[in-house]
Motif scaffolding. Structure first.
Motif, PDB file in Angstrom:
ATOM      1  N   UNK A 114      74.596  43.864 -17.228  1.00  0.00           N
ATOM      2  CA  UNK A 114      74.978  43.737 -15.819  1.00  0.00           C
ATOM      3  C   UNK A 114      76.263  44.520 -15.560  1.00  0.00           C
ATOM      4  N   UNK A 115      76.550  44.698 -14.289  1.00  0.00           N
ATOM      5  CA  UNK A 115      77.676  45.540 -13.878  1.00  0.00           C
ATOM      6  C   UNK A 115      78.784  44.669 -13.300  1.00  0.00           C
ATOM      7  N   UNK A 116      79.994  45.043 -13.639  1.00  0.00           N
ATOM      8  CA  UNK A 116      81.186  44.395 -13.081  1.00  0.00           C
ATOM      9  C   UNK A 116      81.807  45.348 -12.073  1.00  0.00           C
ATOM     10  N   UNK A 117      81.957  44.886 -10.847  1.00  0.00           N
ATOM     11  CA  UNK A 117      82.519  45.716  -9.774  1.00  0.00           C
ATOM     12  C   UNK A 117      83.961  45.294  -9.513  1.00  0.00           C
ATOM     13  N   UNK A 118      84.853  46.250  -9.550  1.00  0.00           N
ATOM     14  CA  UNK A 118      86.260  45.985  -9.241  1.00  0.00           C
ATOM     15  C   UNK A 118      86.412  45.940  -7.723  1.00  0.00           C
ATOM     16  N   UNK A 119      87.007  44.880  -7.218  1.00  0.00           N
ATOM     17  CA  UNK A 119      87.061  44.669  -5.770  1.00  0.00           C
ATOM     18  C   UNK A 119      88.483  44.607  -5.225  1.00  0.00           C
ATOM     19  N   UNK A 151      83.746  41.326  -9.346  1.00  0.00           N
ATOM     20  CA  UNK A 151      82.551  40.531  -9.104  1.00  0.00           C
ATOM     21  C   UNK A 151      81.362  41.093  -9.879  1.00  0.00           C
ATOM     22  N   UNK A 152      80.284  40.330  -9.916  1.00  0.00           N
ATOM     23  CA  UNK A 152      79.001  40.806 -10.407  1.00  0.00           C
ATOM     24  C   UNK A 152      77.932  40.313  -9.444  1.00  0.00           C
ATOM     25  N   UNK A 153      76.859  41.069  -9.296  1.00  0.00           N
ATOM     26  CA  UNK A 153      75.779  40.683  -8.396  1.00  0.00           C
ATOM     27  C   UNK A 153      74.525  40.373  -9.204  1.00  0.00           C
ATOM     28  N   UNK A 154      73.973  39.191  -8.971  1.00  0.00           N
ATOM     29  CA  UNK A 154      72.760  38.761  -9.662  1.00  0.00           C
ATOM     30  C   UNK A 154      71.530  39.384  -9.004  1.00  0.00           C
ATOM     31  N   UNK A 155      70.511  39.619  -9.813  1.00  0.00           N
ATOM     32  CA  UNK A 155      69.294  40.273  -9.333  1.00  0.00           C
ATOM     33  C   UNK A 155      68.105  39.327  -9.255  1.00  0.00           C
ATOM     34  N   UNK A 156      68.324  38.054  -9.534  1.00  0.00           N
ATOM     35  CA  UNK A 156      67.230  37.091  -9.440  1.00  0.00           C
ATOM     36  C   UNK A 156      66.258  37.142 -10.598  1.00  0.00           C
ATOM     37  N   UNK A 167      76.578  37.475  -5.047  1.00  0.00           N
ATOM     38  CA  UNK A 167      77.746  38.135  -5.612  1.00  0.00           C
ATOM     39  C   UNK A 167      78.716  37.074  -6.098  1.00  0.00           C
ATOM     40  N   UNK A 168      79.036  37.129  -7.382  1.00  0.00           N
ATOM     41  CA  UNK A 168      79.800  36.076  -8.035  1.00  0.00           C
ATOM     42  C   UNK A 168      81.126  36.612  -8.565  1.00  0.00           C
ATOM     43  N   UNK A 169      82.224  35.916  -8.328  1.00  0.00           N
ATOM     44  CA  UNK A 169      83.490  36.337  -8.919  1.00  0.00           C
ATOM     45  C   UNK A 169      83.424  36.377 -10.449  1.00  0.00           C
ATOM     46  N   UNK A 170      84.009  37.401 -11.022  1.00  0.00           N
ATOM     47  CA  UNK A 170      84.130  37.530 -12.476  1.00  0.00           C
ATOM     48  C   UNK A 170      85.583  37.361 -12.903  1.00  0.00           C
ATOM     49  N   UNK A 171      86.494  37.951 -12.145  1.00  0.00           N
ATOM     50  CA  UNK A 171      87.923  37.861 -12.435  1.00  0.00           C
ATOM     51  C   UNK A 171      88.631  37.399 -11.171  1.00  0.00           C
ATOM     52  N   UNK A 172      89.511  36.431 -11.338  1.00  0.00           N
ATOM     53  CA  UNK A 172      90.273  35.987 -10.164  1.00  0.00           C
ATOM     54  C   UNK A 172      91.665  35.509 -10.559  1.00  0.00           C
TER      55      UNK A 172
END
Length: 216
Positions: A114-119, A151-156, A167-172
């Motif tokens: 999966x991909x981690x997106x920097x926001x 964040x990361x986005x789930x694909x179901x 879209x779920x937080x990964x780092x906060x």
């Protein structure tokens, strides 16, 4: 500066090995390492701690341990950790859960790509590009007031179609009273934490929580 490291609980998250990866950050500071939650009963030890790093999956806090920890962070200590060591633990401790700002629920499919997106251009993530990982994709319940940095986005997929598009937080980070809280949901193993962007983010997060200058 005084750093208190609390490590233990479920051995599958390698608490000794993972926390040891970051000891070099505090080579010029005083570090105390504890392998028991009873340290949270020691108010003097908590009062002396400027940063509390926790890697403890599972287990339970007593009411007094929870109060001592949460009150110390609210009074100005930093609190930081990763993965199950902070969000898959102490499920009955509501004040702890509130302080951390999230709790682990599941990771559909186990170890997945999966991909981690920097926001955010927060100092913790400044200059870090989006990156791919092969590890557990944590699905959590999170506080809507968090300062989300990635964040990361789930694909179901993986038998969890209801997660599609989430879209779920990964780092906060989180300001808690006078304290600073840093959470990275990556970090199942030492290898996961050594992925360069994950390593950078975690190191900077520990520095930020401690109130130290964040590495460029």
């Amino acid at each position: 500066m005084n750093v208190l490291i609390i490590r233990g609980g479920w051995a599958g998250h390698s608490p000794v090995e993972t926390t040891s990866l970051f000891l070099d950050l505090f080579a010029e500071h005083t570090v105390r390492v504890s392998d028991t939650l009873e340290t949270y009963d020691d108010r003097a030890a908590l009062a002396a701690a400027d940063l509390i790093v926790q890697c403890w999956t599972g287990g339970a806090l007593t009411a007094s341990q929870e109060a001592n920890l949460v009150d110390r962070v609210a009074a100005g200590a930093g609190f930081a950790g990763w993965h199950g060591g902070v969000v898959a633990t102490f499920y009955e401790a509501s004040r702890y859960q509130y302080m951390v700002g999230g709790r682990f629920l599941c990771h559909p499919g186990g170890f997945v790509d999966h991909r981690v997106a920097i926001t955010s251009e927060h100092p913790i993530t400044a200059g870090v590009a989006d990156f791919d990982v092969h590890t557990e994709q944590y699905f959590c319940h999170v506080d809507p007031g968090l300062d989300v940095l990635a964040t990361t986005t789930f694909e179901g997929r993986h038998g969890a179609p209801e997660t599609a598009g989430v879209t779920m937080p990964v780092v906060w980070t989180r300001r808690f009273g006078a304290g600073r809280v840093f959470v990275n949901t990556l970090g199942h193993s030492p290898a996961d934490l050594l992925v360069p962007p994950t390593d950078t983010i975690t190191r900077r997060g520990l520095q930020w929580a401690a109130g130290l200058p964040v590495s460029a």
